[in-house]
Structures are given as structure tokens and as C-alpha cells.
Write a protein that holds these residues in place. Structure first.
Motif, PDB file in Angstrom:
ATOM      1  N   ILE A  79       0.828  -1.207   0.000  1.00  0.00           N
ATOM      2  CA  ILE A  79       0.000   0.000   0.000  1.00  0.00           C
ATOM      3  C   ILE A  79       0.861   1.256   0.000  1.00  0.00           C
ATOM      4  CG2 ILE A  79      -1.606   1.372   1.380  1.00  0.00           C
ATOM      5  CD1 ILE A  79      -2.948  -1.193   2.236  1.00  0.00           C
ATOM      6  N   VAL A  80       1.844   1.310   0.896  1.00  0.00           N
ATOM      7  CA  VAL A  80       2.661   2.520   1.028  1.00  0.00           C
ATOM      8  C   VAL A  80       3.518   2.742  -0.206  1.00  0.00           C
ATOM      9  CG1 VAL A  80       4.479   3.642   2.361  1.00  0.00           C
ATOM     10  CG2 VAL A  80       2.659   2.408   3.536  1.00  0.00           C
ATOM     11  N   GLN A  81       4.124   1.684  -0.716  1.00  0.00           N
ATOM     12  CA  GLN A  81       4.997   1.837  -1.871  1.00  0.00           C
ATOM     13  C   GLN A  81       4.226   2.303  -3.095  1.00  0.00           C
ATOM     14  OE1 GLN A  81       7.976   2.099  -0.673  1.00  0.00           O
ATOM     15  NE2 GLN A  81       9.023   0.535  -1.863  1.00  0.00           N
ATOM     16  N   SER A  82       3.063   1.719  -3.334  1.00  0.00           N
ATOM     17  CA  SER A  82       2.285   2.105  -4.515  1.00  0.00           C
ATOM     18  C   SER A  82       1.667   3.495  -4.353  1.00  0.00           C
ATOM     19  CB  SER A  82       1.195   1.068  -4.782  1.00  0.00           C
ATOM     20  OG  SER A  82       0.332   0.948  -3.667  1.00  0.00           O
ATOM     21  N   SER A  83       1.137   3.783  -3.173  1.00  0.00           N
ATOM     22  CA  SER A  83       0.494   5.085  -2.965  1.00  0.00           C
ATOM     23  C   SER A  83       1.504   6.224  -2.951  1.00  0.00           C
ATOM     24  CB  SER A  83      -0.308   5.077  -1.666  1.00  0.00           C
ATOM     25  OG  SER A  83       0.533   4.846  -0.549  1.00  0.00           O
ATOM     26  N   SER A  84       2.712   5.984  -2.448  1.00  0.00           N
ATOM     27  CA  SER A  84       3.733   7.033  -2.420  1.00  0.00           C
ATOM     28  C   SER A  84       4.105   7.477  -3.830  1.00  0.00           C
ATOM     29  CB  SER A  84       4.981   6.553  -1.679  1.00  0.00           C
ATOM     30  OG  SER A  84       4.709   6.334  -0.322  1.00  0.00           O
ATOM     31  N   VAL A  86       2.220   7.568  -6.343  1.00  0.00           N
ATOM     32  CA  VAL A  86       1.130   8.360  -6.904  1.00  0.00           C
ATOM     33  C   VAL A  86       1.003   9.710  -6.203  1.00  0.00           C
ATOM     34  CG1 VAL A  86      -1.355   8.471  -7.308  1.00  0.00           C
ATOM     35  CG2 VAL A  86      -0.135   6.309  -7.628  1.00  0.00           C
ATOM     36  N   LEU A  87       0.976   9.687  -4.861  1.00  0.00           N
ATOM     37  CA  LEU A  87       0.703  10.904  -4.089  1.00  0.00           C
ATOM     38  C   LEU A  87       1.859  11.898  -4.134  1.00  0.00           C
ATOM     39  CD1 LEU A  87      -1.030   9.340  -0.953  1.00  0.00           C
ATOM     40  CD2 LEU A  87      -2.082  10.361  -2.984  1.00  0.00           C
ATOM     41  N   TYR A 139       1.165  17.085   2.243  1.00  0.00           N
ATOM     42  CA  TYR A 139       0.465  15.946   1.661  1.00  0.00           C
ATOM     43  C   TYR A 139       1.299  15.265   0.578  1.00  0.00           C
ATOM     44  CZ  TYR A 139      -3.465  13.219  -0.139  1.00  0.00           C
ATOM     45  OH  TYR A 139      -4.289  12.203  -0.530  1.00  0.00           O
ATOM     46  N   PRO A 143       4.999  11.512   0.990  1.00  0.00           N
ATOM     47  CA  PRO A 143       5.243  10.415   0.053  1.00  0.00           C
ATOM     48  C   PRO A 143       6.549  10.553  -0.712  1.00  0.00           C
ATOM     49  CG  PRO A 143       3.048  11.332  -0.254  1.00  0.00           C
ATOM     50  CD  PRO A 143       3.740  12.198   0.724  1.00  0.00           C
TER      51      PRO A 143
END
Length: 266
Positions: A79-84, A86-87, A139, A143
Motif C-alpha cells: 500500500i505505502v509503496q504504490s500510494s507514495s 502516486v501521491l 500531503y 510520500p
């Protein structure tokens, strides 16, 4: 590189060092430092960049450390690797709209907190303030820090920790004498990148508050669009050159600390 970086760079620097009649001068720089609004804009930009980069660096490192020490391929790691990824690049108008919808005067989060007896705007908070814009910057700063610091955290070898503990060191001693000194150059370098990222951010702040908050990119926009003074385009180009100088200093600092950090990432 020449069309999209070289030519604009030449135009900005040349315009800051010449008059309207193409005469060489340093008067443009003197003007920007004598004009009160420009000094305030630089002060606000520096304060905003410093505190958002520090907050982003601290929380980003903490989050990255949690991911690195978690189970490889686990839910948190994925979750963290993929969302970082993007965000870290979710900024500009979409991010400004999201924050207005969440933390605006009638935003979802604002209204929800009122139901629990917490009125953000009654305590002086506004989304157009330095704090509101800073929260918006954080925000995407956190990330980005996760992406930047993760390789350094993964470079901490388990053998170093085992060797330190076998020689009688406590976990605190290992962190103090081994982990922190090894990570410090990478941490400082990543924080400098966050500073440069916040200092040069333009679309997010402009879409969120317009010219309400005086920062350097907003002043450049006003000057180049002729919204302040007639013929103020030279002042806008000069402010751009001064921003380039600040970013150049940041990148030199980043290069110096990365030279030291590379020894531990081999």
C-alpha cells in the motif's frame, strides 16, 4: 533539453540582467530587494519550505522505516509503496480542490469535526493561511520523502546491527553510533530536495489561495501578467533568477551530502 530548459533559462537570466533597452544592469536585483512585497514573498516562501520539508522528512522517514521493517510483500509494504509513487506527484489544481472539499469552511472534514465539538475555523485556522497551504504541501512531501529515503534505509545491513549487539551495544547505542550516522547524509539530502520541491511549487498554492498568500511564485505570476506594475516583467524575471540561485544552492548541498551517502549504498 535546449528547447524546454536551456532557452527558458537563458531568457530568465538575460531578462534579469538587462533593462528594457537591453542594457546590462544589476538594478533589477536591487529593485526586488527594496520592494517590500518581494521581501515578504521570499520570507514566506522560505518559512513555508523549511517547515514543510522538515515535517515531511520526519514523518516520511518514520513511515519508510515502518515499511522497510515490515513483512516484505505484505499489505503495508504494497500500500505505502504504490500510494507514495502516486501521491508524491499529486499536486496542482486537483490537490487544491481536494483540500478545499475536505478542509474548506464547509469541507467534509471540517463539518465532521464540528460534530465532535472541534471547530477549526473558530481557533484561527483558514485554508488560505500559511498553515493551510503548508498542510497541503505536506500531503505530497511525505510520500516523496518515502521514495527518497527508502533506498538508504534498505542499505542498513543487518550484519551491522548483529555485530553491534554481539559486542554489547544496546539498540539505542546501535541507532546512535551506527544507524543515524549512516542515514544522516541521505536524510539531509532528501530534506534539501523537499525544500526545493516546496520552494518551487506554484500551481498548488495558486489554485488554493490565489494571491492571498504572498509567496515568490505568486509574485512572479503577478509581475509577468502585469497585475501589479506596468513593465514589471523584469522584476518577475529577476525573481525567477533568484529562485534559480536558491535551488542551485540546494542542489549543490544535495550533491555534497550524497557523495558521503553513496559510500553506504554500494
Amino acid at each position: 533539453m535546449v528547447v524546454f530548459l536551456g532557452i527558458p533559462l537563458y531568457v530568465v537570466i538575460h531578462g534579469s540582467l538587462t533593462t528594457e533597452t537591453n542594457q546590462f544592469t544589476f538594478a533589477n536585483f536591487k529593485q526586488t530587494w527594496e520592494f517590500h512585497s518581494y521581501r515578504v514573498a521570499f520570507k514566506n516562501s522560505l518559512i513555508l519550505s523549511i517547515w514543510t520539508s522538515v515535517v515531511g522528512a520526519v514523518f516520511g522517514t518514520w513511515l519508510a522505516a515502518a515499511v522497510v521493517t515490515a513483512k516484505p510483500g505484505g499489505l503495508l509494504h504494497r500500500i505505502v509503496q504504490s500510494s507514495s509513487g502516486v501521491l508524491a506527484y499529486f499536486a496542482g489544481v486537483p490537490l487544491a480542490f481536494a483540500f478545499i472539499a475536505a478542509l474548506g469552511l464547509q469541507g467534509v472534514v471540517t463539518v465532521l469535526l464540528k460534530h465532535f465539538g472541534i471547530d477549526l475555523y473558530a481557533h484561527g485556522f483558514t485554508i488560505s493561511s500559511m498553515t493551510g497551504v503548508g498542510l497541503c504541501y505536506v500531503y505530497f512531501q511525505i510520500p516523496l520523502m518515502v521514495i527518497l529515503i527508502t533506498p538508504a534505509l534498505e542499505g542498513l545491513r543487518s550484519e551491522w546491527r548483529d555485530a553491534a549487539l554481539s559486542l554489547g551495544a544496546s539498540k539505542l547505542s546501535y541507532l546512535r553510533h551506527v544507524a543515524v550516522p549512516v542515514l544522516l547524509p541521505s536524510f539531509v539530502g532528501a530534506t534539501l530536495i523537499l525544500f526545493g520541491n516546496a520552494f518551487s511549487a506554484y500551481a498548488t498554492a495558486l489554485a488554493l489561495v490565489g494571491s492571498t498568500l504572498s509567496i515568490v511564485p505568486a509574485q512572479i505570476d503577478n509581475a509577468l501578467n502585469g497585475n501589479v506594475l506596468v513593465g514589471a516583467d523584469r522584476a518577475g524575471l529577476t525573481l525567477g533568477t533568484e529562485m534559480i540561485i536558491v535551488i542551485l544552492v540546494v542542489m549543490v548541498g544535495y550533491w555534497l551530502v550524497q557523495r558521503r551517502a553513496r559510500r553506504w549504498l554500494r
